[in-house]
Design a protein around this motif. Structure first.
Motif, PDB file in Angstrom:
ATOM      1  N   MET A   1       0.849  -1.187   0.000  1.00 17.76           N
ATOM      2  CA  MET A   1       0.000   0.000   0.000  1.00 17.76           C
ATOM      3  C   MET A   1       0.889   1.243   0.000  1.00 17.76           C
ATOM      4  SD  MET A   1      -3.000   0.813   2.651  1.00 17.76           S
ATOM      5  CE  MET A   1      -3.919   2.277   2.536  1.00 17.76           C
ATOM      6  N   ARG A   2       0.572   2.177  -0.830  1.00 14.22           N
ATOM      7  CA  ARG A   2       1.354   3.408  -0.935  1.00 14.22           C
ATOM      8  C   ARG A   2       0.943   4.390   0.149  1.00 14.22           C
ATOM      9  NH1 ARG A   2       1.392   5.450  -6.910  1.00 14.22           N
ATOM     10  NH2 ARG A   2       2.978   6.742  -5.978  1.00 14.22           N
ATOM     11  N   MET A   3       1.885   5.201   0.550  1.00 13.26           N
ATOM     12  CA  MET A   3       1.595   6.228   1.549  1.00 13.26           C
ATOM     13  C   MET A   3       0.726   7.319   0.919  1.00 13.26           C
ATOM     14  SD  MET A   3       3.039   5.281   4.329  1.00 13.26           S
ATOM     15  CE  MET A   3       3.106   6.743   5.319  1.00 13.26           C
ATOM     16  N   ARG A   4      -0.249   7.773   1.669  1.00 13.67           N
ATOM     17  CA  ARG A   4      -1.131   8.838   1.209  1.00 13.67           C
ATOM     18  C   ARG A   4      -1.140   9.946   2.244  1.00 13.67           C
ATOM     19  NH1 ARG A   4      -6.766   6.228  -0.517  1.00 13.67           N
ATOM     20  NH2 ARG A   4      -6.819   7.850  -2.061  1.00 13.67           N
ATOM     21  N   LYS A   5      -1.410  11.132   1.800  1.00 13.79           N
ATOM     22  CA  LYS A   5      -1.572  12.241   2.738  1.00 13.79           C
ATOM     23  C   LYS A   5      -2.870  12.024   3.507  1.00 13.79           C
ATOM     24  CE  LYS A   5       0.548  15.605  -0.294  1.00 13.79           C
ATOM     25  NZ  LYS A   5       0.295  16.814  -1.071  1.00 13.79           N
TER      26      LYS A   5
ATOM     27  N   TRP B   1     -10.458   7.474   7.417  1.00 16.41           N
ATOM     28  CA  TRP B   1     -10.239   6.057   7.164  1.00 16.41           C
ATOM     29  C   TRP B   1      -9.005   5.572   7.896  1.00 16.41           C
ATOM     30  CZ3 TRP B   1      -6.268   3.328   4.846  1.00 16.41           C
ATOM     31  CH2 TRP B   1      -6.576   2.043   4.374  1.00 16.41           C
ATOM     32  N   ARG B   2      -9.065   4.355   8.438  1.00 13.17           N
ATOM     33  CA  ARG B   2      -7.911   3.710   9.062  1.00 13.17           C
ATOM     34  C   ARG B   2      -7.657   2.391   8.363  1.00 13.17           C
ATOM     35  NH1 ARG B   2      -9.685   4.437  15.342  1.00 13.17           N
ATOM     36  NH2 ARG B   2      -9.834   6.694  15.290  1.00 13.17           N
ATOM     37  N   ARG B   3      -6.416   1.992   8.346  1.00 10.00           N
ATOM     38  CA  ARG B   3      -6.052   0.780   7.623  1.00 10.00           C
ATOM     39  C   ARG B   3      -6.795  -0.452   8.139  1.00 10.00           C
ATOM     40  NH1 ARG B   3      -0.049  -1.384   6.060  1.00 10.00           N
ATOM     41  NH2 ARG B   3      -0.810  -3.098   4.802  1.00 10.00           N
ATOM     42  N   LYS B   4      -7.069  -0.509   9.447  1.00 13.95           N
ATOM     43  CA  LYS B   4      -7.769  -1.673   9.989  1.00 13.95           C
ATOM     44  C   LYS B   4      -9.216  -1.767   9.488  1.00 13.95           C
ATOM     45  CE  LYS B   4      -9.156   0.448  14.364  1.00 13.95           C
ATOM     46  NZ  LYS B   4      -9.036   0.316  15.821  1.00 13.95           N
ATOM     47  N   TRP B   5      -9.723  -0.693   8.910  1.00 16.92           N
ATOM     48  CA  TRP B   5     -11.081  -0.690   8.378  1.00 16.92           C
ATOM     49  C   TRP B   5     -11.121  -0.952   6.880  1.00 16.92           C
ATOM     50  CZ3 TRP B   5     -12.114   4.563  11.119  1.00 16.92           C
ATOM     51  CH2 TRP B   5     -12.392   4.337  12.464  1.00 16.92           C
ATOM     52  N   VAL B   6     -10.045  -1.440   6.293  1.00 23.18           N
ATOM     53  CA  VAL B   6      -9.957  -1.580   4.841  1.00 23.18           C
ATOM     54  C   VAL B   6     -11.078  -2.457   4.275  1.00 23.18           C
ATOM     55  CG1 VAL B   6      -8.336  -3.522   4.836  1.00 23.18           C
ATOM     56  CG2 VAL B   6      -8.361  -1.955   2.919  1.00 23.18           C
ATOM     57  N   ARG B   7     -11.467  -3.508   4.961  1.00 20.83           N
ATOM     58  CA  ARG B   7     -12.509  -4.426   4.445  1.00 20.83           C
ATOM     59  C   ARG B   7     -13.926  -4.049   4.876  1.00 20.83           C
ATOM     60  NH1 ARG B   7      -8.222  -7.853   5.901  1.00 20.83           N
ATOM     61  NH2 ARG B   7      -7.284  -8.859   4.104  1.00 20.83           N
ATOM     62  N   VAL B   8     -14.058  -3.220   5.905  1.00 20.36           N
ATOM     63  CA  VAL B   8     -15.380  -2.917   6.452  1.00 20.36           C
ATOM     64  C   VAL B   8     -15.721  -1.424   6.452  1.00 20.36           C
ATOM     65  CG1 VAL B   8     -15.464  -4.996   7.896  1.00 20.36           C
ATOM     66  CG2 VAL B   8     -14.443  -2.898   8.798  1.00 20.36           C
ATOM     67  N   TRP B   9     -15.036  -0.634   5.640  1.00 21.42           N
ATOM     68  CA  TRP B   9     -15.230   0.814   5.665  1.00 21.42           C
ATOM     69  C   TRP B   9     -16.692   1.209   5.437  1.00 21.42           C
ATOM     70  CZ3 TRP B   9     -13.690   5.071   7.588  1.00 21.42           C
ATOM     71  CH2 TRP B   9     -13.991   6.292   7.025  1.00 21.42           C
TER      72      TRP B   9
END
Length: 52
Positions: free
Chosen positions: A1-5, A23-31
């Motif tokens: 995963m690329r860094m984003r601002k 958004w948080r990375r741990k929410w990637v599947r359940v956003w």
């Protein structure tokens, strides 16, 4: 995963406190299902609706 601002990340408004959260990375599947900014807001929401 690329860094984003942080400003480039999607945001939502918390269903309990009304504050915006990002958004948080741990929410990637359940956003799409995330409605609260924190566990504290989630607990506060469920306890307030359970006492009606």
């Amino acid at each position: 995963m690329r860094m984003r601002k942080k400003s480039d990340l999607p945001t939502k408004t918390c269903a309990t406190c009304g504050r915006p959260f990002t958004w948080r990375r741990k929410w990637v599947r359940v956003w799409d299902e995330v409605r609260h900014c924190s566990q504290r807001c989630r607990r506060a929401r469920s306890s307030s609706t359970g006492q009606r």
